[in-house]
Design a protein around this motif. Sequence first.
Motif: not given
Length: 282
Positions: A118-132
């Motif tokens: 999920i962390e990798s997908d969010l960074a790649e597809h949503r430009g988001a940091d899961l830790l946020d």
Amino acid sequence: MPDPDAGADSLFEQLQAEAVGPLHLRLGDGDDPPVWTLAAVDSDGVCELDELHNPLDVVEALVGEDLADEIIDELEELPWSVTRTVAAQIREHFALADLPPGMWAHLVEQLDLYGADIESDLAEHRGADLLDWFRGRRPWPQLARFLTRLPEGSRYHAALLGDEELAREQIEAEQGDDEDGSSRRPPLVGETQGLSLLRAAVSALMRVEHAIYAAPAPKSKRGNPPRPLKGPLTAKDRLLDELGTAEVFDIFDQVTPGWRDDDEKPPAGYRESGSGLLIPDN
């Protein structure tokens, strides 16, 4: 489904510890009050937030079994307002907002099982940091929405497809589906005219293949031709089923008045399909 507790700490707790600093919980006044350090809260306790309302229960659930007895014993000697403050302090530090019932349990499970993907997908597809989300910079319901909309072919979707326990649960659920098999139809999202035509072409090829192999076979061994591949179930499909049912009911009302008086049971020789349509019982 993989057991997130087997052989490793909760990934949800690891992400918490990485996202925010530890919470130093100081209770009471005086020169040397007792202090406990929470690097993360108990993930099982976070799941219980869906049902807990009492501040003392919230504190007990979040601090975990190792510290619960000590902290609860100390709080019971202090005013009730302290317990309320401590519960609010823990929730605020670890960004544990009030969510709709069931959402915490869902999020914790998904992150424990598939958090790295999920962390990798969010960074790649949503430009988001899961830790946020763990830092309170993004609302948790947004993450729940993102998970349902990550694209096919993403790491998260691949992890779901590779989860044997999840597959077993889906198979068991499908075996109990209604007759129209609506849950096994493809989703409406992403449906195009091209996909519809491709299904029609594949269905036609399946019937041609069946005809070729069935032609030289004895009649008893030819079998039935394959059914066309089903597309998504649309609102129009459901309404057409309802209209068809209404028309059939009207015909039976005219031919056999009062046939529905017996607990709405269909007449002899007919049964209701999963959508409620009367079909011959053969």
